[in-house]
Design a protein around this motif. Sequence first.
Motif, PDB file in Angstrom:
ATOM      1  N   PRO A  22       1.064  -1.723  -0.408  1.00  0.00           N
ATOM      2  CA  PRO A  22       0.006   0.086   0.236  1.00  0.00           C
ATOM      3  C   PRO A  22       0.361   0.970  -0.020  1.00  0.00           C
ATOM      4  O   PRO A  22      -0.076   2.838  -0.206  1.00  0.00           O
ATOM      5  N   GLY A  23       2.013   0.942   0.026  1.00  0.00           N
ATOM      6  CA  GLY A  23       3.415   2.118   0.398  1.00  0.00           C
ATOM      7  C   GLY A  23       2.571   3.099   1.563  1.00  0.00           C
ATOM      8  O   GLY A  23       2.349   2.670   2.661  1.00  0.00           O
ATOM      9  N   GLU A  24       2.041   4.602   1.643  1.00  0.00           N
ATOM     10  CA  GLU A  24       2.220   5.549   2.594  1.00  0.00           C
ATOM     11  C   GLU A  24       0.316   5.460   2.747  1.00  0.00           C
ATOM     12  O   GLU A  24       0.010   5.922   3.595  1.00  0.00           O
ATOM     13  N   LYS A  25      -0.506   4.727   1.415  1.00  0.00           N
ATOM     14  CA  LYS A  25      -1.346   4.926   1.921  1.00  0.00           C
ATOM     15  C   LYS A  25      -2.139   3.335   2.630  1.00  0.00           C
ATOM     16  O   LYS A  25      -2.473   2.369   1.882  1.00  0.00           O
ATOM     17  N   VAL A  26      -1.754   3.416   4.077  1.00  0.00           N
ATOM     18  CA  VAL A  26      -2.037   2.377   4.698  1.00  0.00           C
ATOM     19  C   VAL A  26      -3.460   2.370   5.416  1.00  0.00           C
ATOM     20  O   VAL A  26      -3.651   1.055   5.720  1.00  0.00           O
ATOM     21  N   GLU A  27      -3.864   2.865   4.936  1.00  0.00           N
ATOM     22  CA  GLU A  27      -6.006   2.876   5.316  1.00  0.00           C
ATOM     23  C   GLU A  27      -6.688   1.763   4.249  1.00  0.00           C
ATOM     24  O   GLU A  27      -7.334   1.325   4.406  1.00  0.00           O
ATOM     25  N   LEU A  28      -5.565   1.569   3.232  1.00  0.00           N
ATOM     26  CA  LEU A  28      -5.828   0.695   2.518  1.00  0.00           C
ATOM     27  C   LEU A  28      -6.189  -1.141   2.793  1.00  0.00           C
ATOM     28  O   LEU A  28      -6.395  -1.676   2.272  1.00  0.00           O
ATOM     29  N   LEU A  29      -5.633  -0.953   4.387  1.00  0.00           N
ATOM     30  CA  LEU A  29      -5.087  -2.020   4.585  1.00  0.00           C
ATOM     31  C   LEU A  29      -6.254  -2.073   5.615  1.00  0.00           C
ATOM     32  O   LEU A  29      -6.228  -3.441   6.377  1.00  0.00           O
ATOM     33  N   ASN A  30      -7.363  -1.526   5.847  1.00  0.00           N
ATOM     34  CA  ASN A  30      -8.462  -1.603   6.952  1.00  0.00           C
ATOM     35  C   ASN A  30      -9.335  -2.515   6.208  1.00  0.00           C
ATOM     36  O   ASN A  30      -9.652  -3.465   4.885  1.00  0.00           O
ATOM     37  N   GLY A  31      -9.545  -3.494   7.468  1.00  0.00           N
ATOM     38  CA  GLY A  31     -10.149  -4.814   7.881  1.00  0.00           C
ATOM     39  C   GLY A  31      -9.212  -5.620   7.081  1.00  0.00           C
ATOM     40  O   GLY A  31     -10.100  -6.523   6.501  1.00  0.00           O
ATOM     41  N   LEU A  80      -4.923  -7.457  10.468  1.00  0.00           N
ATOM     42  CA  LEU A  80      -4.631  -6.039  10.997  1.00  0.00           C
ATOM     43  C   LEU A  80      -5.342  -5.408  12.030  1.00  0.00           C
ATOM     44  O   LEU A  80      -6.844  -5.222  11.567  1.00  0.00           O
ATOM     45  N   ILE A  81      -5.360  -4.897  13.196  1.00  0.00           N
ATOM     46  CA  ILE A  81      -6.522  -4.286  14.446  1.00  0.00           C
ATOM     47  C   ILE A  81      -6.274  -3.049  13.605  1.00  0.00           C
ATOM     48  O   ILE A  81      -7.186  -2.637  14.433  1.00  0.00           O
ATOM     49  N   SER A  82      -4.954  -3.040  14.196  1.00  0.00           N
ATOM     50  CA  SER A  82      -4.779  -0.753  14.001  1.00  0.00           C
ATOM     51  C   SER A  82      -3.212  -0.770  13.458  1.00  0.00           C
ATOM     52  O   SER A  82      -2.445  -1.335  13.462  1.00  0.00           O
ATOM     53  N   TYR A  83      -3.704   0.086  13.357  1.00  0.00           N
ATOM     54  CA  TYR A  83      -1.779   1.041  12.798  1.00  0.00           C
ATOM     55  C   TYR A  83      -2.065   2.551  13.298  1.00  0.00           C
ATOM     56  O   TYR A  83      -2.812   3.206  13.635  1.00  0.00           O
ATOM     57  N   GLU A  84      -0.242   2.907  13.234  1.00  0.00           N
ATOM     58  CA  GLU A  84      -0.101   4.674  14.222  1.00  0.00           C
ATOM     59  C   GLU A  84       1.117   4.858  13.425  1.00  0.00           C
ATOM     60  O   GLU A  84       2.252   3.912  13.235  1.00  0.00           O
ATOM     61  N   PRO A  85       1.213   5.987  13.334  1.00  0.00           N
ATOM     62  CA  PRO A  85       2.671   6.192  12.828  1.00  0.00           C
ATOM     63  C   PRO A  85       3.451   6.075  13.497  1.00  0.00           C
ATOM     64  O   PRO A  85       3.508   6.692  14.756  1.00  0.00           O
ATOM     65  N   ARG A  96       7.706   5.091   9.922  1.00  0.00           N
ATOM     66  CA  ARG A  96       7.474   4.309   9.665  1.00  0.00           C
ATOM     67  C   ARG A  96       5.657   4.113  10.027  1.00  0.00           C
ATOM     68  O   ARG A  96       5.505   5.754  10.893  1.00  0.00           O
ATOM     69  N   TYR A  97       5.203   3.201  10.259  1.00  0.00           N
ATOM     70  CA  TYR A  97       3.994   2.759  11.282  1.00  0.00           C
ATOM     71  C   TYR A  97       4.279   1.426  12.024  1.00  0.00           C
ATOM     72  O   TYR A  97       5.291   0.422  11.711  1.00  0.00           O
ATOM     73  N   LYS A  98       3.198   1.491  12.906  1.00  0.00           N
ATOM     74  CA  LYS A  98       3.432   0.397  14.131  1.00  0.00           C
ATOM     75  C   LYS A  98       1.660  -0.562  13.479  1.00  0.00           C
ATOM     76  O   LYS A  98       0.623   0.058  13.829  1.00  0.00           O
ATOM     77  N   PHE A  99       2.070  -1.670  13.469  1.00  0.00           N
ATOM     78  CA  PHE A  99       0.710  -2.463  13.194  1.00  0.00           C
ATOM     79  C   PHE A  99       0.748  -3.899  14.306  1.00  0.00           C
ATOM     80  O   PHE A  99       1.786  -4.180  14.502  1.00  0.00           O
ATOM     81  N   LEU A 100      -0.389  -3.605  14.482  1.00  0.00           N
ATOM     82  CA  LEU A 100      -0.701  -4.342  15.660  1.00  0.00           C
ATOM     83  C   LEU A 100      -1.424  -5.205  14.619  1.00  0.00           C
ATOM     84  O   LEU A 100      -3.156  -5.347  14.173  1.00  0.00           O
ATOM     85  N   LEU A 101      -0.969  -6.514  15.101  1.00  0.00           N
ATOM     86  CA  LEU A 101      -1.898  -7.646  14.223  1.00  0.00           C
ATOM     87  C   LEU A 101      -1.893  -9.151  14.953  1.00  0.00           C
ATOM     88  O   LEU A 101      -1.531  -9.090  16.413  1.00  0.00           O
ATOM     89  N   GLU A 102      -3.200  -9.689  15.148  1.00  0.00           N
ATOM     90  CA  GLU A 102      -3.681 -11.062  15.700  1.00  0.00           C
ATOM     91  C   GLU A 102      -3.737 -11.636  14.931  1.00  0.00           C
ATOM     92  O   GLU A 102      -4.290 -12.147  13.670  1.00  0.00           O
ATOM     93  N   ASN A 103      -3.641 -13.438  15.867  1.00  0.00           N
ATOM     94  CA  ASN A 103      -3.089 -14.358  14.873  1.00  0.00           C
ATOM     95  C   ASN A 103      -3.888 -15.662  16.047  1.00  0.00           C
ATOM     96  O   ASN A 103      -3.510 -15.203  16.942  1.00  0.00           O
ATOM     97  N   GLY A 128      -6.045  -9.391  -2.140  1.00  0.00           N
ATOM     98  CA  GLY A 128      -5.377  -8.155  -2.385  1.00  0.00           C
ATOM     99  C   GLY A 128      -5.780  -6.495  -2.200  1.00  0.00           C
ATOM    100  O   GLY A 128      -7.286  -6.841  -1.900  1.00  0.00           O
ATOM    101  N   LEU A 129      -5.271  -5.431  -2.821  1.00  0.00           N
ATOM    102  CA  LEU A 129      -5.572  -4.144  -2.945  1.00  0.00           C
ATOM    103  C   LEU A 129      -6.105  -3.588  -4.041  1.00  0.00           C
ATOM    104  O   LEU A 129      -6.221  -4.183  -4.705  1.00  0.00           O
ATOM    105  N   ASP A 130      -7.641  -2.696  -3.345  1.00  0.00           N
ATOM    106  CA  ASP A 130      -8.661  -1.895  -4.657  1.00  0.00           C
ATOM    107  C   ASP A 130      -7.810  -0.294  -4.427  1.00  0.00           C
ATOM    108  O   ASP A 130      -7.960   0.419  -3.881  1.00  0.00           O
ATOM    109  N   TYR A 131      -6.417  -0.577  -5.700  1.00  0.00           N
ATOM    110  CA  TYR A 131      -6.087   1.373  -5.249  1.00  0.00           C
ATOM    111  C   TYR A 131      -6.936   1.909  -6.247  1.00  0.00           C
ATOM    112  O   TYR A 131      -7.639   1.551  -7.082  1.00  0.00           O
ATOM    113  N   PRO A 132      -7.107   2.910  -5.640  1.00  0.00           N
ATOM    114  CA  PRO A 132      -7.525   4.070  -5.757  1.00  0.00           C
ATOM    115  C   PRO A 132      -6.980   4.473  -7.712  1.00  0.00           C
ATOM    116  O   PRO A 132      -6.251   4.147  -7.755  1.00  0.00           O
ATOM    117  N   GLU A 133      -7.789   5.436  -8.228  1.00  0.00           N
ATOM    118  CA  GLU A 133      -7.678   5.940  -9.391  1.00  0.00           C
ATOM    119  C   GLU A 133      -6.264   6.799  -9.140  1.00  0.00           C
ATOM    120  O   GLU A 133      -5.972   8.265  -8.456  1.00  0.00           O
TER     121      GLU A 133
END
Length: 266
Positions: A22-31, A80-85, A96-103, A128-133
């Motif tokens: 996702p590069g800098e658009k980490v919001e693409l990983l939501n859910g 992916l539970i959450s992320y923060e810069p 960078r970002y800190k991801f909170l992951l759960e398994n 996969g990801l749905d990249y914006p235009e």
Amino acid sequence: MKKIISLLALFLSLGALAQNFPGEKVELLNGKTLKVLPKAEDSQKYGFEDFYTDADLKNIYKKEGYVTPYNELVGKEFKLISYEPLWVGPDKKYLRYKFLLENSETGQIYFKYDPEVSFKFPFEVVGGLDYPEGFFCEKIKKDGTATYYTTPFEDGIQIVKNPGSQVLVVTINLPTTETSIPVAGWKGLTIVFDSGATISLPNEKLKASLNSYGKAVLTASPILQKPTDLKLLTQHKIKSVKLNKFEKVVNEGGILKEYFKCLQKM
């Protein structure tokens, strides 16, 4: 004997791999669910970096040396539970970002994500990801003097183009298992597409250098301008590259295809 640097193609579809980062658009990983990808056999001994058990990112998950052992993570799926810069480096210069992951097996763990370097992202995004235009076109930079456009490196491949020109310079870096630089005079480049078509440049001169691991890296920088070649680059995904006798699977062929399409319009 052919030396295959990456074996990922034996395990994963290139279609899924082409829509992971996702590069800098980490919001693409939501859910999203993130699955840890397998590595080439000769890289498995290096394990996985940037996985931690604590929010301060001090304690490496299942620490062995400075990494997490390969078998502790490969193939596991994380929600992916959450992320923060995070800001790291001198004067907190690098984001960078800190991801909170759960398994269900590991429980909750953390991952330090670098939005600038795709090869440090060890996951397949399930579905996969749905990249914006315009996502990929925005990642192409123009140098300060406005004389050429440059893409980010993807799988060791970078593209440079002058505005308004149809001439592309494609730099291809291919790591090998060799511990010494090959003799001068090595030649030969082949680009293989998912359609089975190829761009073959048997006389393309190669350069070589040693990386920080003491392994030889071969580099080709072909100039591509034939209409048939440009059509292949914009309509098909690069599946693999071969420099002399060394081959590498290209996992981000879908991203490279998007870059080629953007550059055609610039």
